[in-house]
Design a protein around this motif. Structure first.
Motif, mmCIF file in Angstrom:
data_model
loop_
_atom_site.group_PDB
_atom_site.id
_atom_site.type_symbol
_atom_site.label_atom_id
_atom_site.label_comp_id
_atom_site.label_asym_id
_atom_site.label_seq_id
_atom_site.Cartn_x
_atom_site.Cartn_y
_atom_site.Cartn_z
ATOM 1 N N ALA A 185 -14.136 17.415 -24.571
ATOM 2 C CA ALA A 185 -13.545 17.280 -25.903
ATOM 3 C C ALA A 185 -14.490 16.588 -26.877
ATOM 4 C CB ALA A 185 -12.234 16.502 -25.807
ATOM 5 N N ASP A 186 -15.473 15.852 -26.366
ATOM 6 C CA ASP A 186 -16.420 15.132 -27.224
ATOM 7 C C ASP A 186 -17.671 15.963 -27.539
ATOM 8 O OD1 ASP A 186 -14.771 12.873 -27.247
ATOM 9 O OD2 ASP A 186 -15.639 12.146 -25.367
ATOM 10 N N PHE A 187 -17.729 17.209 -27.092
ATOM 11 C CA PHE A 187 -18.919 18.037 -27.283
ATOM 12 C C PHE A 187 -18.651 19.155 -28.294
ATOM 13 C CE2 PHE A 187 -19.586 15.977 -23.303
ATOM 14 C CZ PHE A 187 -20.956 15.894 -23.114
ATOM 15 N N ASP A 188 -19.734 19.550 -28.991
ATOM 16 C CA ASP A 188 -19.662 20.719 -29.870
ATOM 17 C C ASP A 188 -19.515 21.975 -29.009
ATOM 18 O OD1 ASP A 188 -20.194 19.264 -32.297
ATOM 19 O OD2 ASP A 188 -22.272 19.113 -31.609
ATOM 20 N N GLY A 189 -18.619 22.859 -29.400
ATOM 21 C CA GLY A 189 -18.366 24.050 -28.595
ATOM 22 C C GLY A 189 -18.783 25.337 -29.281
ATOM 23 N N ARG A 201 -10.583 31.784 -27.154
ATOM 24 C CA ARG A 201 -10.365 31.703 -25.712
ATOM 25 C C ARG A 201 -10.346 30.255 -25.250
ATOM 26 N NH1 ARG A 201 -11.550 36.295 -22.538
ATOM 27 N NH2 ARG A 201 -10.811 34.940 -20.865
ATOM 28 N N THR A 202 -9.407 29.944 -24.397
ATOM 29 C CA THR A 202 -9.379 28.632 -23.743
ATOM 30 C C THR A 202 -9.479 28.865 -22.240
ATOM 31 O OG1 THR A 202 -6.958 28.647 -23.632
ATOM 32 C CG2 THR A 202 -7.970 27.619 -25.569
ATOM 33 N N TRP A 203 -9.948 27.841 -21.534
ATOM 34 C CA TRP A 203 -10.199 28.011 -20.107
ATOM 35 C C TRP A 203 -9.561 26.892 -19.306
ATOM 36 C CZ3 TRP A 203 -12.069 32.549 -18.739
ATOM 37 C CH2 TRP A 203 -12.822 33.275 -19.679
ATOM 38 N N THR A 204 -9.018 27.262 -18.166
ATOM 39 C CA THR A 204 -8.563 26.304 -17.175
ATOM 40 C C THR A 204 -9.566 26.348 -16.031
ATOM 41 O OG1 THR A 204 -6.230 26.631 -17.736
ATOM 42 C CG2 THR A 204 -6.722 25.656 -15.586
ATOM 43 N N GLN A 212 -7.161 21.568 -10.941
ATOM 44 C CA GLN A 212 -7.280 22.363 -12.153
ATOM 45 C C GLN A 212 -7.208 21.457 -13.366
ATOM 46 O OE1 GLN A 212 -5.016 26.000 -12.504
ATOM 47 N NE2 GLN A 212 -4.668 26.098 -10.298
ATOM 48 N N ALA A 213 -7.921 21.845 -14.425
ATOM 49 C CA ALA A 213 -7.913 21.042 -15.639
ATOM 50 C C ALA A 213 -8.239 21.914 -16.833
ATOM 51 C CB ALA A 213 -8.927 19.899 -15.532
ATOM 52 N N GLU A 214 -7.561 21.661 -17.953
ATOM 53 C CA GLU A 214 -7.866 22.372 -19.196
ATOM 54 C C GLU A 214 -9.197 21.863 -19.738
ATOM 55 O OE1 GLU A 214 -6.038 24.818 -20.627
ATOM 56 O OE2 GLU A 214 -4.720 24.722 -18.880
ATOM 57 N N ALA A 215 -9.972 22.782 -20.310
ATOM 58 C CA ALA A 215 -11.286 22.399 -20.851
ATOM 59 C C ALA A 215 -11.425 22.945 -22.262
ATOM 60 C CB ALA A 215 -12.395 22.941 -19.958
ATOM 61 N N GLU A 216 -11.641 22.047 -23.218
ATOM 62 C CA GLU A 216 -11.831 22.447 -24.612
ATOM 63 C C GLU A 216 -12.901 21.581 -25.255
ATOM 64 O OE1 GLU A 216 -8.507 23.178 -27.202
ATOM 65 O OE2 GLU A 216 -7.125 23.241 -25.495
ATOM 66 N N CYS A 217 -13.698 22.230 -26.127
ATOM 67 C CA CYS A 217 -14.688 21.504 -26.937
ATOM 68 C C CYS A 217 -14.254 21.529 -28.400
ATOM 69 C CB CYS A 217 -16.062 22.173 -26.809
ATOM 70 S SG CYS A 217 -16.712 22.267 -25.143
ATOM 71 N N ARG A 218 -14.987 20.781 -29.233
ATOM 72 C CA ARG A 218 -14.778 20.888 -30.678
ATOM 73 C C ARG A 218 -15.429 22.181 -31.148
ATOM 74 N NH1 ARG A 218 -17.137 15.571 -30.594
ATOM 75 N NH2 ARG A 218 -19.020 16.576 -31.414
ATOM 76 N N PRO A 219 -14.678 23.151 -31.685
ATOM 77 C CA PRO A 219 -15.303 24.410 -32.114
ATOM 78 C C PRO A 219 -16.360 24.171 -33.190
ATOM 79 C CG PRO A 219 -12.924 24.648 -31.990
ATOM 80 C CD PRO A 219 -13.219 23.181 -31.833
ATOM 81 N N HIS A 237 -27.107 24.561 -29.986
ATOM 82 C CA HIS A 237 -25.995 24.427 -30.921
ATOM 83 C C HIS A 237 -24.727 23.891 -30.286
ATOM 84 C CE1 HIS A 237 -28.246 26.150 -34.152
ATOM 85 N NE2 HIS A 237 -28.421 27.302 -33.531
ATOM 86 N N GLY A 238 -24.710 23.752 -28.967
ATOM 87 C CA GLY A 238 -23.520 23.202 -28.348
ATOM 88 C C GLY A 238 -23.318 23.692 -26.933
ATOM 89 N N VAL A 239 -22.100 23.495 -26.449
ATOM 90 C CA VAL A 239 -21.700 23.842 -25.085
ATOM 91 C C VAL A 239 -20.979 25.180 -25.120
ATOM 92 C CG1 VAL A 239 -20.115 23.187 -23.222
ATOM 93 C CG2 VAL A 239 -21.549 21.454 -24.316
ATOM 94 N N ALA A 240 -21.266 26.034 -24.131
ATOM 95 C CA ALA A 240 -20.640 27.354 -24.086
ATOM 96 C C ALA A 240 -20.010 27.607 -22.729
ATOM 97 C CB ALA A 240 -21.671 28.440 -24.391
ATOM 98 N N PHE A 241 -18.867 28.279 -22.753
ATOM 99 C CA PHE A 241 -18.227 28.767 -21.530
ATOM 100 C C PHE A 241 -18.716 30.200 -21.329
ATOM 101 C CE2 PHE A 241 -15.587 25.428 -23.150
ATOM 102 C CZ PHE A 241 -15.102 24.763 -22.021
ATOM 103 N N LEU A 242 -19.539 30.420 -20.315
ATOM 104 C CA LEU A 242 -20.225 31.694 -20.155
ATOM 105 C C LEU A 242 -19.890 32.374 -18.838
ATOM 106 C CD1 LEU A 242 -23.815 30.673 -21.334
ATOM 107 C CD2 LEU A 242 -22.098 31.923 -22.656
#
Length: 307
Positions: A185-189, A201-204, A212-219, A237-242
């Motif tokens: 949550a503290d990272f640029d997404g 898109r959001t990811w668990t 299991q845990a919800e994972a979200e960044c600052r868009p 530019h930030g963190v990516a879910f790839l």
């Protein structure tokens, strides 16, 4: 042969819902397809389609005739395709759909060996990130995920894929590594917008012990293409879910580093899709066998598994 041409025009028009779409598949004009269908109707003494300026719909008689003729016609067409070989070897144009980046990275490099084995086959490959309709598009096969298994199609799984969290070494140089998905949550997404729903898109994420845990960044950036997301991440530019097919190369080279290495999300299978006909055209059958064997021999599935 004239009767076969008329039936082909009818079947393809019924499958695609228009004379124009059938004409594109046949390499004819819409007028020629319409004429073929009209000739068939005159021969049967039946009206097969209700025609309007916008729609082409089957009549009740047309639906019955399509049920009766579709499978036998498909078998005849496949028999003709299998007979059309070059010096006893599979030949002809092979129309295949695949995602742009995945096809370029993992399938184009296989062409050399495939063409050496089957020089009379001409690959006609279509690169598109959207799922296609194999029947309406007259594709011999498709490779990817998310294609609906409508009646007449089968899918042969090639690999399971997972989503991981990645960033560039430069982006992480001044930041502490996250230890739990909630820390993101503290990272640029660099986040992805769904092409179908339009939502972000959001990811668990899950780990090997079943947590299991919800994972979200600052868009910070919003893209609709995972390959573009990977390149933006490499630029810091930030963190990516790839998905792993888009991350594996860059993780190996060091251009990206994996965050939370014990965590991942399921992204579904990569499969090869094709018709469930008993008599597949030989060119299609050898292509399917080649792709399945190559994925196994080169252990490509292991590259996409993040566990």
């Amino acid at each position: 042969m004239e009767a076969l041409n008329s039936i082909e025009s009818f079947v393809l028009s019924a499958e695609s819902g228009s004379f124009s779409a059938a004409a594109r598949r046949l390499g004819l004009t819409p007028a020629a397809v319409s004429k073929n269908v009209a000739r068939l109707e005159a021969s049967l003494g039946l009206r097969l389609f209700q025609r309007s300026t916008r729609n082409l719909t089957l009549t009740a008689a047309g639906e019955r005739f399509l049920r009766d003729v579709a499978d036998p016609f498909s078998a005849v067409r496949d028999a003709i395709a299998n007979a059309a070989t070059h010096e006893g070897k599979p030949s002809g144009s092979l129309k295949v759909s695949m995602a742009l980046a995945f096809g370029r990275e993992y399938l184009v490099p296989l062409l050399g060996e495939f063409l050496q084995r089957y020089p009379a086959i001409v690959p006609d490959w279509h690169f598109d990130n959207r799922p296609v309709d194999l029947i309406a598009g007259a594709f011999d096969a498709a490779i990817g995920g998310g294609i609906e298994l409508t009646p007449g199609l089968v899918a042969r799984e090639l690999a399971r894929t997972h989503v991981i969290v990645a960033a560039s070494p430069s982006y992480m140089a001044t930041r502490a590594m996250p230890r739990h998905p909630s820390d993101l949550a503290d990272f640029d997404g660099i986040v992805r917008r769904s092409a179908t729903s339009g939502r972000l898109r959001t990811w668990t994420l899950r780990n090997q012990v079943g947590e299991q845990a919800e994972a979200e960044c600052r868009p910070r950036l919003i893209f609709d293409d995972p390959e573009a997301m990977a390149h933006a991440a490499m630029l810091g530019h930030g963190v990516a879910f790839l998905p792993m097919p888009h991350a594996a190369r860059w993780l190996s080279s060091g251009a990206l580093v994996r965050l939370l290495p014990g965590w991942y999300a399921d992204h579904g299978p990569i499969s090869i899709y094709y018709s469930n006909k008993k008599l597949l055209p030989e060119k299609t059958r050898v292509f399917i066998d080649f792709v399945v064997a190559t994925f196994r021999e080169q252990r490509l599935a292991s590259k996409f598994d993040a566990r």
